[in-house]
Design a protein around this motif. Sequence first.
Motif, PDB file in Angstrom:
ATOM      1  N   SER A 162      46.820 -27.327  49.743  1.00 23.25           N
ATOM      2  CA  SER A 162      45.906 -27.271  48.567  1.00 23.25           C
ATOM      3  C   SER A 162      44.617 -26.755  48.787  1.00 23.25           C
ATOM      4  N   GLY A 163      44.145 -26.321  49.779  1.00 22.99           N
ATOM      5  CA  GLY A 163      42.932 -25.894  49.925  1.00 22.99           C
ATOM      6  C   GLY A 163      43.112 -24.216  50.093  1.00 22.99           C
ATOM      7  N   ASN A 164      44.166 -23.682  49.498  1.00 20.34           N
ATOM      8  CA  ASN A 164      44.662 -22.076  49.368  1.00 20.34           C
ATOM      9  C   ASN A 164      43.850 -21.356  48.549  1.00 20.34           C
ATOM     10  N   PHE A 165      42.431 -21.222  48.830  1.00 23.41           N
ATOM     11  CA  PHE A 165      41.902 -20.344  47.886  1.00 23.41           C
ATOM     12  C   PHE A 165      40.529 -20.041  48.515  1.00 23.41           C
ATOM     13  N   ARG A 166      40.401 -18.521  48.420  1.00 27.20           N
ATOM     14  CA  ARG A 166      39.206 -17.896  49.244  1.00 27.20           C
ATOM     15  C   ARG A 166      39.010 -16.724  48.078  1.00 27.20           C
ATOM     16  N   THR A 167      37.456 -16.692  48.022  1.00 29.01           N
ATOM     17  CA  THR A 167      36.965 -15.529  47.244  1.00 29.01           C
ATOM     18  C   THR A 167      35.785 -15.009  47.851  1.00 29.01           C
ATOM     19  N   GLY A 168      34.989 -14.198  47.245  1.00 27.56           N
ATOM     20  CA  GLY A 168      33.643 -13.708  47.920  1.00 27.56           C
ATOM     21  C   GLY A 168      33.643 -12.140  48.007  1.00 27.56           C
ATOM     22  N   LYS A 169      34.491 -11.604  48.384  1.00 28.96           N
ATOM     23  CA  LYS A 169      34.576 -10.120  48.539  1.00 28.96           C
ATOM     24  C   LYS A 169      35.538  -9.401  47.958  1.00 28.96           C
ATOM     25  N   GLU A 170      35.254  -7.909  47.662  1.00 26.02           N
ATOM     26  CA  GLU A 170      36.366  -7.032  47.067  1.00 26.02           C
ATOM     27  C   GLU A 170      37.558  -6.688  47.967  1.00 26.02           C
ATOM     28  N   THR A 171      37.279  -6.593  49.245  1.00 19.86           N
ATOM     29  CA  THR A 171      38.243  -6.409  50.186  1.00 19.86           C
ATOM     30  C   THR A 171      38.921  -7.364  50.810  1.00 19.86           C
ATOM     31  N   MET A 172      39.671  -8.096  50.048  1.00 19.48           N
ATOM     32  CA  MET A 172      40.387  -9.124  50.237  1.00 19.48           C
ATOM     33  C   MET A 172      41.841  -9.032  50.021  1.00 19.48           C
ATOM     34  N   SER A 173      42.810  -9.096  50.777  1.00 17.69           N
ATOM     35  CA  SER A 173      44.210  -8.908  50.613  1.00 17.69           C
ATOM     36  C   SER A 173      44.961 -10.301  50.101  1.00 17.69           C
ATOM     37  N   PRO A 174      46.137 -10.466  49.524  1.00 15.38           N
ATOM     38  CA  PRO A 174      46.655 -11.772  48.947  1.00 15.38           C
ATOM     39  C   PRO A 174      46.799 -12.647  49.945  1.00 15.38           C
ATOM     40  N   GLN A 175      46.788 -12.072  51.354  1.00 18.26           N
ATOM     41  CA  GLN A 175      47.075 -13.045  52.392  1.00 18.26           C
ATOM     42  C   GLN A 175      45.811 -13.713  52.599  1.00 18.26           C
ATOM     43  N   GLU A 176      44.627 -13.119  52.513  1.00 18.28           N
ATOM     44  CA  GLU A 176      43.328 -13.780  52.738  1.00 18.28           C
ATOM     45  C   GLU A 176      42.917 -14.596  51.484  1.00 18.28           C
ATOM     46  N   ILE A 177      43.583 -14.080  50.338  1.00 19.06           N
ATOM     47  CA  ILE A 177      42.951 -14.800  48.995  1.00 19.06           C
ATOM     48  C   ILE A 177      43.861 -16.402  49.102  1.00 19.06           C
ATOM     49  N   CYS A 178      45.325 -16.146  49.227  1.00 20.35           N
ATOM     50  CA  CYS A 178      46.025 -17.448  49.130  1.00 20.35           C
ATOM     51  C   CYS A 178      47.203 -17.248  50.172  1.00 20.35           C
ATOM     52  N   GLY A 179      47.125 -17.060  51.138  1.00 23.33           N
ATOM     53  CA  GLY A 179      48.188 -16.747  52.349  1.00 23.33           C
ATOM     54  C   GLY A 179      48.539 -18.424  52.764  1.00 23.33           C
ATOM     55  N   LEU A 180      48.025 -19.182  52.333  1.00 24.24           N
ATOM     56  CA  LEU A 180      48.346 -20.530  52.827  1.00 24.24           C
ATOM     57  C   LEU A 180      49.455 -21.121  51.958  1.00 24.24           C
ATOM     58  N   THR A 181      50.600 -20.211  51.374  1.00 27.66           N
ATOM     59  CA  THR A 181      51.590 -20.695  50.732  1.00 27.66           C
ATOM     60  C   THR A 181      52.691 -19.762  51.338  1.00 27.66           C
ATOM     61  N   SER A 182      54.024 -20.681  51.666  1.00 27.55           N
ATOM     62  CA  SER A 182      55.199 -19.949  52.227  1.00 27.55           C
ATOM     63  C   SER A 182      56.425 -20.837  51.472  1.00 27.55           C
ATOM     64  N   GLN A 183      57.634 -20.131  51.750  1.00 25.93           N
ATOM     65  CA  GLN A 183      58.780 -20.648  51.188  1.00 25.93           C
ATOM     66  C   GLN A 183      59.868 -20.482  52.327  1.00 25.93           C
ATOM     67  N   SER A 184      60.599 -21.765  52.373  1.00 26.11           N
ATOM     68  CA  SER A 184      61.589 -22.122  53.374  1.00 26.11           C
ATOM     69  C   SER A 184      62.825 -22.694  52.382  1.00 26.11           C
ATOM     70  N   GLU A 185      63.987 -22.510  53.306  1.00 25.81           N
ATOM     71  CA  GLU A 185      65.113 -23.576  52.956  1.00 25.81           C
ATOM     72  C   GLU A 185      65.050 -24.759  53.720  1.00 25.81           C
ATOM     73  N   TRP A 186      64.468 -25.908  53.374  1.00 24.83           N
ATOM     74  CA  TRP A 186      64.417 -27.118  53.855  1.00 24.83           C
ATOM     75  C   TRP A 186      65.543 -27.824  54.153  1.00 24.83           C
TER      76      TRP A 186
END
Lengths: 164, 164, 390, 390
Positions: D123-147
């Motif tokens: 739920s803390g998956n948010f970053r901002t602050g600069k132009e040189t940010m990738s999707p990974q840096e902005i919201c890379g705290l999400t992933s998907q698996s077959e559980w």
Amino acid sequence: DPKVDSLPSRFGLGKPATIAQITPLDIDVRPDGQGLPAGSGTATTGAVIFAAKCAACHGAGGVGGPNGSLVTTTPAPGKRTEKVIGNYWPYATTVFDYIRRAMPFSQPGSLTNEEVYSLTAYLLTANKLFDEKAVLNAQTLPKVVMPAQKLFVPDDRKAGPEIH
Amino acid sequence: DPKVDSLPSRFGLGKPATIAQITPLDIDVRPDGQGLPAGSGTATTGAVIFAAKCAACHGAGGVGGPNGSLVTTTPAPGKRTEKVIGNYWPYATTVFDYIRRAMPFSQPGSLTNEEVYSLTAYLLTANKLFDEKAVLNAQTLPKVVMPAQKLFVPDDRKAGPEIH
Amino acid sequence: ATAAVAVVQTSFAKGLQIGIPQISDDPTKQMGVPPGKVGTRSSFEKLAKNASDISSRSPLQDLYGTITPSDLHFERHHNGVPAIDPAKYELLIHGLVERPTVFTLADLKRFPSVSRIAFLECSGNFRTGKETMSPQEICGLTSQSEWTGVLLSTLFREVGVKPGSNWFLAEGGDAALMTRSIPTSKGWNDAIIAYAQNGEALRPEQGYPVRLFLPGWEGNTSVKWLRRLELGDAPWQTREETSKYSEGIKGGKIRQFSFDIDARSIITFPAYPVQIQKGWIEIRGLAWSGRGKVSRVEVSTDAGKNWKLADLQEPILDKAHVRFRHLWQWNGSETEIMSRVTDETGYVQPTFAQLIDARGADTGGYHFNPITVWQIKPDGRVLNRPENFR
Amino acid sequence: ATAAVAVVQTSFAKGLQIGIPQISDDPTKQMGVPPGKVGTRSSFEKLAKNASDISSRSPLQDLYGTITPSDLHFERHHNGVPAIDPAKYELLIHGLVERPTVFTLADLKRFPSVSRIAFLECSGNFRTGKETMSPQEICGLTSQSEWTGVLLSTLFREVGVKPGSNWFLAEGGDAALMTRSIPTSKGWNDAIIAYAQNGEALRPEQGYPVRLFLPGWEGNTSVKWLRRLELGDAPWQTREETSKYSEGIKGGKIRQFSFDIDARSIITFPAYPVQIQKGWIEIRGLAWSGRGKVSRVEVSTDAGKNWKLADLQEPILDKAHVRFRHLWQWNGSETEIMSRVTDETGYVQPTFAQLIDARGADTGGYHFNPITVWQIKPDGRVLNRPENFR
Ligand code: HEC
Ligand code: HEC
Ligand SMILES: [Ca+2]
Ligand SMILES: [Ca+2]
Ligand SMILES: [Ca+2]
Ligand SMILES: [Ca+2]
Ligand SMILES: [Ca+2]
Ligand SMILES: [Ca+2]
Ligand SMILES: [Co+2]
Ligand SMILES: [Co+2]
């Protein structure tokens, strides 16, 4: 489907393929002979090459060997007939195509077209499908009649309950 | 769903948990004090332990330090107030529970209950929530009133178009 | 015991590093391993494919759900895995096309893309002969991935496939220069030029950087390390579609171009080598069909006398492995358990005897998809019931 | 050039080994690597999570489809990854239950199992602050698996959860002894005691050997390395659900137990750091909702003036990442591109400004799911458009 509707007829990606790019890759040979290169070979020459480059894996004369026979033999009593060029392969052109692309297994792509013609002639002759004196080339190879050809049928299985 | 219909009421897997198995794991402390162990502590003792085991990471007196303040301070002009025990934590019991389970970060689980009571007393006192002379124990800790408690509300977001 | 840890004065990161060295038998009292760039597999998990000189088989009995971990995807290749530099990679499309074209990997990735979860099975995926065989040994040449790439139909439009083209040749860039003739209709229909698998680039063993992927068709046709597509008017009759990947049928005939994978299922638990105990057992397995969706899986726990519907895990996808499950209470007596799948075309997975009856005893191991029977011994051992061609 | 190869007299396998040593620049003329026990990742593929002291982020911009390779699944832990011996593993369930019980890993695997493909997001998956940010840096705290695992409801029945239990405590066996209070209703509803991920055992970083998995809920509640569940009548108010994982809202209030993940989407291509060229571009991204299925994703390529429907890759699963795609022809002029998702409850992903308007500027980075805007520069550079809280 919105995507298909909006697909442009072309994206303009990729580069036109030149003849120089196509030719070295376009090595396939078809049953009608399309794709066969210039050159020729004979069973006699083939026998020498086979003994040097192939027999270690496919046996002397193309029988036995750790990687399987290539020549028809009468099976021992109670054993199945081995499926080889002479009794199972429907098209002679395939012998040329396959040897050229894949053999010898440890040095694929190392044979000249002349060598491949001779090896093909040798294996067809050993399988009693080609005259040992004749010259194999782009004209004669497609004419070789393979006994197994008449056995081949396209897939007869169908969707639905019937078992094929 | 055929599976749910055919589920037996029990599968008979697993073993009954004995008191001896439950007790060492059952370390949680609730706001009503359930789970608090025997023992007690004071801010004076806590101050000594804090200086030895905690201040390196949380600053002298629980202010500053590489891993964050634990005590309320007045923010510098234009800066946000740091969220710490004194102004953000809704329940005092959580301080005991968390220190006991997780601190010191480099040696979790190494503190005695007495030490945890004293550290909790010290941090509550430093945050002006507990009298520096008083004894903290299973009876007094749940009674500590936390200023932030009244601010906490359960999730008010809902499914649907409204933004929360 | 807690680890001896130097309290670090300055930084959290240093604290972590100093905290790790000593191994504790209580992980709650010792700092763990910090976040990493690439995750790990637990050293307690011993997962391995069963490798021969020419293939390696997925450990079906050890897998959960439906996705095969990419490093456990089965392998079948005809002269090893080539090492291909993606920067030098090119796909040539020529023959009966308006515009013979060379595509780089970057070109392919710029086209509209598709992803689909689908199985890939080698049509030679059948072994029998002894009781001590696991699902991996019997039919481990099937695996499932989420494949991503560009539809071949998109490339067909790009190069302008001519109306007279009924077949195309797909050629690999491996040492076998693998070649198969494919009906052009499959290319228009659902073929994918795939460059990714389970979220990342294809693994080298599955065709890196680019392979053909033909949903529901025998694995060999999904040519790996794809370097060339030639559009033509007739099949090439390559060695792989004549000498190999053809099967004897009745009347001495030989069936070729038998592309579709017939529906199949196998119980993967309980299965050799596990030994079971009395009580509740969830029978688990995989079912799939190359002709569409799985409609149902039935399970028999009394040697085929009675069959009960298994539960199918949603979503049931087209041409995809489906996980089935069925609760069974084993009372300790000897029996046989087995599963059979029915696909949406009404095809019911046959027994070994039914297959031999339909094809004759001269048929080989291609497209051989019989019901797998597991013998349950009174001591709980689970053994394959081998059936032999003659 | 062909490799110098000694023709081996006796065996195929030896032939392979002798054939490998010399590296050729034409892989078609050199025997490849034989089949192996475990597959490999091409050394040309440099995939890595972005690791800090407390987390590591999935490289969203490098991924295809919807499954996250298990070794690239994001990590967030509160005192590192513990090493747990699965043979010694136990799960204790006690408190308001008829039969306090200890389950071994083998016990858990014997219960009826379920699999589902679902995302997990911090739920803390948010970053901002600069132009040189990738999707990974902005919201890379999400992933998907077959559980895969056993439904917690199955275990609740097994231990006999008493009617008065409204909350339960989930406790991890890591050095943080992570604890969260969870409404018992979620346990009855769809919680999974998971032991597998993408076909194999959980990876250590994701909770090996057993974790709680709460579909659609903030990641921290899916407690990893699960050692204990205590059923109770009220929440415990643990540090993670008070001091952390709570967020300021208007009126000086603090929201807690905000479990659901609000719907979110992000364009992952084109995105920083790629540079694009004029012509056709397939805009690609991921969309998801913790409240159900994604209904639609809209894309704007003119800075939010007009929105068009993106294509959604089937199957669209409940509480799962969905891949969206939209074709766009870039003419080289400066613009901004962005995506917004609508979920099946009618929730529309808000802008940054709308979120601040609803919650006040005191809210933090938890459950912060604004539309991500990418600036397209005339030279093709793609830059994040940072937005700041104050
Ligand atoms: C180092 C071992 C080796 C050498 C040397 C070798 N081969 Fe082979 N050959 C094989 C193997 C292994 C196969 C099977 C490959 C496969 O199935 O993918 C094979 C297959 C063949 C086949 C197809 C057999 C069939 O029934 O499908 C032909 C024809 C053949 N080889 C001809 C040759 C010729 C001609 C040479 C020499 C120029 C040669 N081989 C040298 C190992 C070898
Ligand atoms: C080696 C560094 C280190 C030491 C020593 C340490 N801490 Fe911490 N402390 C941390 C870190 C890091 C966190 C944050 C952990 C997290 O968020 O998961 C933390 C968090 C806390 C918190 C929660 C703060 C909040 O606002 O949520 C408390 C309370 C706390 N520590 C008390 C203590 C006490 C008491 C001691 C000594 C007994 C101690 N700490 C020693 C590193 C340390
Ligand atoms: Ca050609
Ligand atoms: Ca308790
Ligand atoms: Ca192959
Ligand atoms: Ca059932
Ligand atoms: Ca965590
Ligand atoms: Ca569109
Ligand atoms: Co076939
Ligand atoms: Co929250």
